[in-house]
Write an enzyme that holds these catalytic residues in place. Structure first.
Site, PDB file in Angstrom:
ATOM      1  N   GLY A  29       0.837  -1.188   0.000  1.00 18.25           N
ATOM      2  CA  GLY A  29       0.000   0.000   0.000  1.00 18.25           C
ATOM      3  C   GLY A  29       0.873   1.239   0.000  1.00 18.25           C
ATOM      4  N   GLY A  31       0.041   4.208  -0.326  1.00 22.05           N
ATOM      5  CA  GLY A  31      -0.864   5.343  -0.169  1.00 22.05           C
ATOM      6  C   GLY A  31      -0.317   6.283   0.884  1.00 22.05           C
ATOM      7  N   ARG A  60       0.842  -0.506 -11.994  1.00 19.52           N
ATOM      8  CA  ARG A  60       1.251   0.349 -10.860  1.00 19.52           C
ATOM      9  C   ARG A  60       2.780   0.418 -10.761  1.00 19.52           C
ATOM     10  NH1 ARG A  60      -1.220   4.068  -8.352  1.00 19.52           N
ATOM     11  NH2 ARG A  60      -0.606   3.490  -6.248  1.00 19.52           N
ATOM     12  N   ARG A  95      -2.655  11.922  -0.022  1.00 16.33           N
ATOM     13  CA  ARG A  95      -2.017  11.761  -1.331  1.00 16.33           C
ATOM     14  C   ARG A  95      -2.290  12.993  -2.178  1.00 16.33           C
ATOM     15  NH1 ARG A  95      -3.893   6.296  -3.828  1.00 16.33           N
ATOM     16  NH2 ARG A  95      -5.569   6.465  -2.304  1.00 16.33           N
ATOM     17  N   LYS A 115     -10.979   4.671  19.496  1.00 15.15           N
ATOM     18  CA  LYS A 115     -10.912   5.475  18.261  1.00 15.15           C
ATOM     19  C   LYS A 115     -12.151   5.207  17.412  1.00 15.15           C
ATOM     20  CE  LYS A 115      -8.071   7.579  14.908  1.00 15.15           C
ATOM     21  NZ  LYS A 115      -8.265   7.066  13.573  1.00 15.15           N
ATOM     22  N   ASN A 141     -14.699   8.028  16.167  1.00  8.36           N
ATOM     23  CA  ASN A 141     -15.023   8.173  14.739  1.00  8.36           C
ATOM     24  C   ASN A 141     -16.512   7.991  14.486  1.00  8.36           C
ATOM     25  OD1 ASN A 141     -11.905   6.711  13.443  1.00  8.36           O
ATOM     26  ND2 ASN A 141     -12.384   8.787  14.091  1.00  8.36           N
ATOM     27  N   ASN A 176     -17.644  11.327  12.749  1.00  4.08           N
ATOM     28  CA  ASN A 176     -17.537  11.304  11.279  1.00  4.08           C
ATOM     29  C   ASN A 176     -18.877  11.218  10.544  1.00  4.08           C
ATOM     30  OD1 ASN A 176     -14.954  11.210  12.244  1.00  4.08           O
ATOM     31  ND2 ASN A 176     -14.228   9.588  10.908  1.00  4.08           N
ATOM     32  N   ASN A 226     -15.804  19.408  11.561  1.00  2.00           N
ATOM     33  CA  ASN A 226     -15.979  18.806  12.895  1.00  2.00           C
ATOM     34  C   ASN A 226     -16.599  19.812  13.865  1.00  2.00           C
ATOM     35  OD1 ASN A 226     -14.798  16.619  11.744  1.00  2.00           O
ATOM     36  ND2 ASN A 226     -12.886  16.718  12.917  1.00  2.00           N
ATOM     37  N   SER A 235     -12.277  12.535   8.214  1.00  2.00           N
ATOM     38  CA  SER A 235     -11.780  11.688   7.111  1.00  2.00           C
ATOM     39  C   SER A 235     -12.943  11.125   6.296  1.00  2.00           C
ATOM     40  CB  SER A 235     -10.911  10.557   7.666  1.00  2.00           C
ATOM     41  OG  SER A 235     -11.629   9.830   8.633  1.00  2.00           O
TER      42      SER A 235
END
Ligand code: NAD
Ligand code: KPL
Length: 303
Positions: free
Chosen positions: A7, A9, A35, A131, A182, A186, A190, A200, A250
């Protein structure tokens, strides 16, 4: 020992660049030949920190590559994790260790079930990266990564390499409590930012809705054996809403960019766990339904 990182990312690239800069051997595992070609064309991974870009020519290989893998950082999204390890099973050396960097819960068990002979270290990270382009990642905010293994409390020796690489981390004997906490944060923040189309801080306008969700999440945490994760949850949610008032969550960003969310590993996992414990949490379940309808309207997956 080589760090294989699957990954390239946001978080995978951050770890790869830091470990490579510290002189550790790193190899990226990219999805397919296309890739690899794109990566070679880009000339490596670029990490942008405080406006300064630095390129790292880290070698990359296919999942079907030939060498054994003894240490693997799995840095994909939760919904990709189980499928991502499948082509690597043949390559895992005896006693291989995996670090599972996925947010939420559910994907870690799915991966661990496929690898009964490997050690799975779970991670919960508050580091921030995004990214900017393919193979170009911006370090967006200092955070911390908790690591732990629910089956084996002894810390692995390679934590020293994270120190050398400047990856802020801590080892905890209770990583599940961190992951649940967490997940609860979230779940309380979220989805509401998506449904109310706000930052937020906008949730300060919806104190009753936030309060009732926190109460139900705390009840869930108590019922599933995570009382520490329930402790002071509402206060922490309010503190995070205040401290990150200007940020988009996110999940908000995923929806805004038309990207798949990790809903199944957050609200989905919370609701499935409540159902398994025969716990009725009407507000949490209602939130899950509203979020799924919202995603469906936008043509995004609801799992
Ligand atoms: P990302 O989407 O930026 O990167 C994931 C990468 O994995 C992508 O490049 C994707 O192509 C690759 N990938 C997926 N399946 C693959 C496969 N089969 N083979 C090879 N590569 C594959 O994701 P991210 O933001 O780095 O998030 C990773 C996890 O970390 C998520 O669970 C996320 O919630 C969590 N997290 C992210 C941040 C952050 O700031 N980005 C912060 C905390 C936690
Ligand atoms: O982790 C977060 C996210 O956006 O995913 C915070 C800032 C805590 C909001 O839940």
């Amino acid at each position: 020992m080589t760090w294989h990182i699957l990954g390239a990312g946001s978080l995978g690239s951050l770890w790869a660049a830091r470990l490579a800069s510290a002189g550790r051997p790193v190899r990226l595992i990219l999805r397919d030949r296309a890739r690899i070609s794109a990566y070679e064309e880009a000339g490596g991974l670029t990490l942008v920190e405080q406006g300064r870009a630095q390129q790292h020519a880290i070698p990359a290989e296919l999942p079907s590559g030939s060498g054994p893998i003894s240490r693997l950082l799995l840095a994909c999204k939760a919904y990709d994790a189980e499928a991502a390890v499948q082509p690597l099973l043949q390559r895992l050396a005896p006693g291989a260790e995996l670090i599972l960097l996925q947010n939420g819960l559910g994907s870690q068990d799915a991966v661990a079930k496929r690898l009964p002979h490997a050690r799975c270290v779970l991670a919960s990270s508050t580091e921030g990266a995004f990214r900017e382009a393919d193979f170009r990642v911006v370090f967006a905010g200092h955070g911390f990564t908790w690591l732990g293994d629910p089956l084996q409390p002894a810390a692995p020796a390679w934590l020293e390499e994270l120190d050398q690489a400047g990856i802020p981390h801590g080892w905890t004997p209770d990583i599940l409590s961190r992951l649940w906490r967490k997940l609860a944060l979230n779940c309380a923040i979220n989805p509401l930012t998506v449904l109310h189309d706000c930052r937020n801080g906008g949730l300060a306008e919806h104190p009753a809705e936030v309060g009732v969700l926190c109460a139900e999440l705390a009840e869930l945490l108590e019922r599933c054996g995570q009382p520490d994760a329930a402790e002071g949850l509402h206060d922490e949610v309010l503190r995070v809403i205040h401290a990150t008032a200007a940020n988009y969550s996110s999940m908000y960003q995923d929806v805004a960019h038309g990207r798949r969310t990790e809903i199944s590993y957050l609200l989905g996992h919370a609701c499935a766990t409540a159902a398994r414990h025969r716990l009725s949490l009407p507000h949490l379940q209602g939130l899950h339904e509203r979020l799924k309808a919202h995603l469906q309207q936008r043509g995004l997956p609801v799992t």
